[in-house]
Design an enzyme around this catalytic site. Sequence first.
Site, PDB file in Angstrom:
ATOM      1  N   GLU A  35      23.952 -10.752 -32.054  1.00  0.00           N
ATOM      2  CA  GLU A  35      22.803  -9.759 -31.827  1.00  0.00           C
ATOM      3  C   GLU A  35      22.331  -8.972 -32.766  1.00  0.00           C
ATOM      4  O   GLU A  35      22.875  -8.625 -33.712  1.00  0.00           O
ATOM      5  CB  GLU A  35      23.662  -8.959 -30.405  1.00  0.00           C
ATOM      6  CG  GLU A  35      24.078  -9.923 -29.406  1.00  0.00           C
ATOM      7  CD  GLU A  35      22.903 -10.633 -28.761  1.00  0.00           C
ATOM      8  OE1 GLU A  35      21.869 -10.261 -28.374  1.00  0.00           O
ATOM      9  OE2 GLU A  35      23.052 -11.962 -28.469  1.00  0.00           O
ATOM     10  N   ASN A  59     -15.167  -3.055  22.067  1.00  0.00           N
ATOM     11  CA  ASN A  59     -14.066  -3.958  22.650  1.00  0.00           C
ATOM     12  C   ASN A  59     -12.819  -3.291  23.068  1.00  0.00           C
ATOM     13  O   ASN A  59     -12.026  -3.788  23.550  1.00  0.00           O
ATOM     14  CB  ASN A  59     -14.088  -4.808  21.703  1.00  0.00           C
ATOM     15  CG  ASN A  59     -13.491  -4.252  20.102  1.00  0.00           C
ATOM     16  OD1 ASN A  59     -13.911  -3.392  20.047  1.00  0.00           O
ATOM     17  ND2 ASN A  59     -12.521  -4.855  19.394  1.00  0.00           N
ATOM     18  N   TYR A  60     -12.434  -2.127  22.728  1.00  0.00           N
ATOM     19  CA  TYR A  60     -11.289  -1.244  22.922  1.00  0.00           C
ATOM     20  C   TYR A  60     -11.465   0.056  23.828  1.00  0.00           C
ATOM     21  O   TYR A  60     -12.441   0.760  23.709  1.00  0.00           O
ATOM     22  CB  TYR A  60     -10.681  -0.818  21.389  1.00  0.00           C
ATOM     23  CG  TYR A  60      -9.367  -0.269  21.584  1.00  0.00           C
ATOM     24  CD1 TYR A  60      -8.239  -1.044  22.209  1.00  0.00           C
ATOM     25  CD2 TYR A  60      -9.114   0.985  20.840  1.00  0.00           C
ATOM     26  CE1 TYR A  60      -7.173  -0.272  22.081  1.00  0.00           C
ATOM     27  CE2 TYR A  60      -7.977   1.523  20.890  1.00  0.00           C
ATOM     28  CZ  TYR A  60      -6.788   0.925  21.431  1.00  0.00           C
ATOM     29  OH  TYR A  60      -5.553   1.648  21.254  1.00  0.00           O
ATOM     30  N   ARG A 111      13.121   0.437 -16.797  1.00  0.00           N
ATOM     31  CA  ARG A 111      11.782   0.675 -17.629  1.00  0.00           C
ATOM     32  C   ARG A 111      10.632   0.520 -16.623  1.00  0.00           C
ATOM     33  O   ARG A 111       9.476   0.976 -16.964  1.00  0.00           O
ATOM     34  CB  ARG A 111      11.700  -0.034 -18.960  1.00  0.00           C
ATOM     35  CG  ARG A 111      12.428   0.385 -19.889  1.00  0.00           C
ATOM     36  CD  ARG A 111      12.723  -0.468 -21.164  1.00  0.00           C
ATOM     37  NE  ARG A 111      11.543  -0.882 -21.646  1.00  0.00           N
ATOM     38  CZ  ARG A 111      11.497  -1.907 -22.444  1.00  0.00           C
ATOM     39  NH1 ARG A 111      12.453  -2.608 -22.947  1.00  0.00           N
ATOM     40  NH2 ARG A 111      10.258  -2.191 -23.203  1.00  0.00           N
ATOM     41  N   LYS A 119     -14.591  -8.982  13.312  1.00  0.00           N
ATOM     42  CA  LYS A 119     -13.187  -9.082  13.575  1.00  0.00           C
ATOM     43  C   LYS A 119     -12.934 -10.053  15.028  1.00  0.00           C
ATOM     44  O   LYS A 119     -13.499  -9.725  15.772  1.00  0.00           O
ATOM     45  CB  LYS A 119     -12.514  -7.754  13.929  1.00  0.00           C
ATOM     46  CG  LYS A 119     -10.999  -7.578  13.746  1.00  0.00           C
ATOM     47  CD  LYS A 119     -10.343  -7.699  15.115  1.00  0.00           C
ATOM     48  CE  LYS A 119     -10.665  -6.849  15.813  1.00  0.00           C
ATOM     49  NZ  LYS A 119      -9.974  -6.973  17.114  1.00  0.00           N
ATOM     50  N   ALA A 176      19.093 -13.030 -12.948  1.00  0.00           N
ATOM     51  CA  ALA A 176      18.200 -11.790 -12.440  1.00  0.00           C
ATOM     52  C   ALA A 176      18.572 -10.718 -11.888  1.00  0.00           C
ATOM     53  O   ALA A 176      17.925 -10.138 -10.954  1.00  0.00           O
ATOM     54  CB  ALA A 176      17.350 -12.755 -11.368  1.00  0.00           C
ATOM     55  N   THR A 182      25.745 -11.102 -19.873  1.00  0.00           N
ATOM     56  CA  THR A 182      25.022 -12.373 -19.547  1.00  0.00           C
ATOM     57  C   THR A 182      25.959 -13.434 -19.191  1.00  0.00           C
ATOM     58  O   THR A 182      25.925 -14.049 -18.195  1.00  0.00           O
ATOM     59  CB  THR A 182      24.033 -13.028 -20.689  1.00  0.00           C
ATOM     60  OG1 THR A 182      24.609 -13.015 -21.997  1.00  0.00           O
ATOM     61  CG2 THR A 182      22.777 -12.165 -20.695  1.00  0.00           C
ATOM     62  N   TYR A 232     -21.326  -4.048  14.403  1.00  0.00           N
ATOM     63  CA  TYR A 232     -20.090  -4.466  14.445  1.00  0.00           C
ATOM     64  C   TYR A 232     -19.999  -5.581  15.653  1.00  0.00           C
ATOM     65  O   TYR A 232     -20.089  -5.016  16.832  1.00  0.00           O
ATOM     66  CB  TYR A 232     -19.282  -3.224  14.770  1.00  0.00           C
ATOM     67  CG  TYR A 232     -17.790  -3.470  15.096  1.00  0.00           C
ATOM     68  CD1 TYR A 232     -16.908  -4.002  14.126  1.00  0.00           C
ATOM     69  CD2 TYR A 232     -17.291  -3.416  16.482  1.00  0.00           C
ATOM     70  CE1 TYR A 232     -15.683  -4.271  14.659  1.00  0.00           C
ATOM     71  CE2 TYR A 232     -15.925  -3.574  16.889  1.00  0.00           C
ATOM     72  CZ  TYR A 232     -15.170  -3.952  15.826  1.00  0.00           C
ATOM     73  OH  TYR A 232     -13.812  -4.541  16.126  1.00  0.00           O
TER      74      TYR A 232
END
Length: 459
Positions: free
Chosen positions: A156, A387-388, A15, A352, A9, A80, A367
């Site tokens: 080959e 919530n924030y 390509r 969330k 590998a 190889t 929400y």
Amino acid sequence: MAHAVVILAAGLGTRMKSKLPKVLHPLLGKPLVGYCIDTAFASGAEKVVVVIGHGAERVRQTFEGYPNLHFVVQEQQLGTAHALAQAQPVLAGFQGPIVVTQGDTPLTRVETLTGLVAAMQAEGAGMALLTMRLDDPTGYGRILRDEQGQILGNVEQKDATLEQQAIREINPGVYCFDPTLWEKLKRVGNQNAAGEYYLPDLIRIYREAGQKVASVESKDTGELLGVNSRAQLAEVERVLLQRLRADWMNRGVRMIQPETIYLEPGVELAPDVTLWPGVILRGQTRLGEGVEVGAYSVLTDTVVEAGGKIKSHTVCDEAYVSSGADAGPFARLRPKAYLEEGAHVGNFVELKNARLGKRAKAGHLAYLGDAEVGEESNIGAGVITANYDGQRKHKTTIGKRVFVGSNSVLIAPVTLADGSFIAGGSGINQDVPEDALAIARERQRNIEGYMKRKRGEGS
């Protein structure tokens, strides 16, 4: 005797036109070479060695933690045979058969690897190789045989004569060798058009040593489909998807227009699941018996228990939907969204880190973030949990059978006790006691004749 597998590998993959190493390109959410590694272990391999090159460290990090998986680096691309030689330090003392496969052929089957080992041992051969017959063998090495059908060698494409180029039996590059491999690798030369060290030269070297060369012909020409371009990656993904869809349909899953459905190998589906067109199922998503997923919904790492329902165009990410609960259409369940039995989330509702209790409802346009909603509570349209605060997240706790009127803002941290009622349009920033009515808005005043005076029509 147990065998080892070496996966080649180290290719650059130019390509692919990508900064990502070729063997890490995702196929159904999983790295390309991951399929080759899993196939190697599934074949019963005692050790698996991956020869890497381009992006070596990134490849190594991706598969950290795999037991009996080893990586070696081919610093220069010299062919190889040279790549395989890099695995010798890991396998020098290994006495079993050594299977060699390519890292860009993710469709290779387990039976192919075990079949090569079995053929080599049954015939008392020194090596075995896979062969395949193609109508168009262009680009592959051709298999040369004698009059008795014994393999003489491999030529080959770029070294082949016109007569040899007409041969349809090709060498796709999957081998099995006995432990004398390492000595014989030293005899491989690079006297060829590319100046590289080729693995197929071992056919000649084993024969010269008086050892037999066995072969196994693959009847599945698709299994060794290699990936060298984006188009080939897409083709392999198409084959993998076909396999997955067919497997799940054979197990009792209903797919309407199956060619439009995308799912990944980690997904689990029970019988009588129904998937409408355009559904995407990713990661470790698990759907229970009788679950229905509406068209164009996307579920990632999500669990839907038996009888749950996901309506069309709903997006779920790390969510949990209990039996009898439903979400959508056009709902969004973000990480740690949890719907208990019979809970309902309607269109354009976002959750969330929020839990909806049994039979609780958020019908539309809401929400709920960092929130807990008790059973049988009702969340009106336009309700949000603020919530924030710009620095930290805060929790909203809503008890059982609470009614939150439309267009209310619940400013966390805040608790609405059981049975309380929030009047529509309220901005709630204090806890509400049990069974109390909370109204937090300007009292309405009607000023008679105001608009006439503004237009200068009145006296």
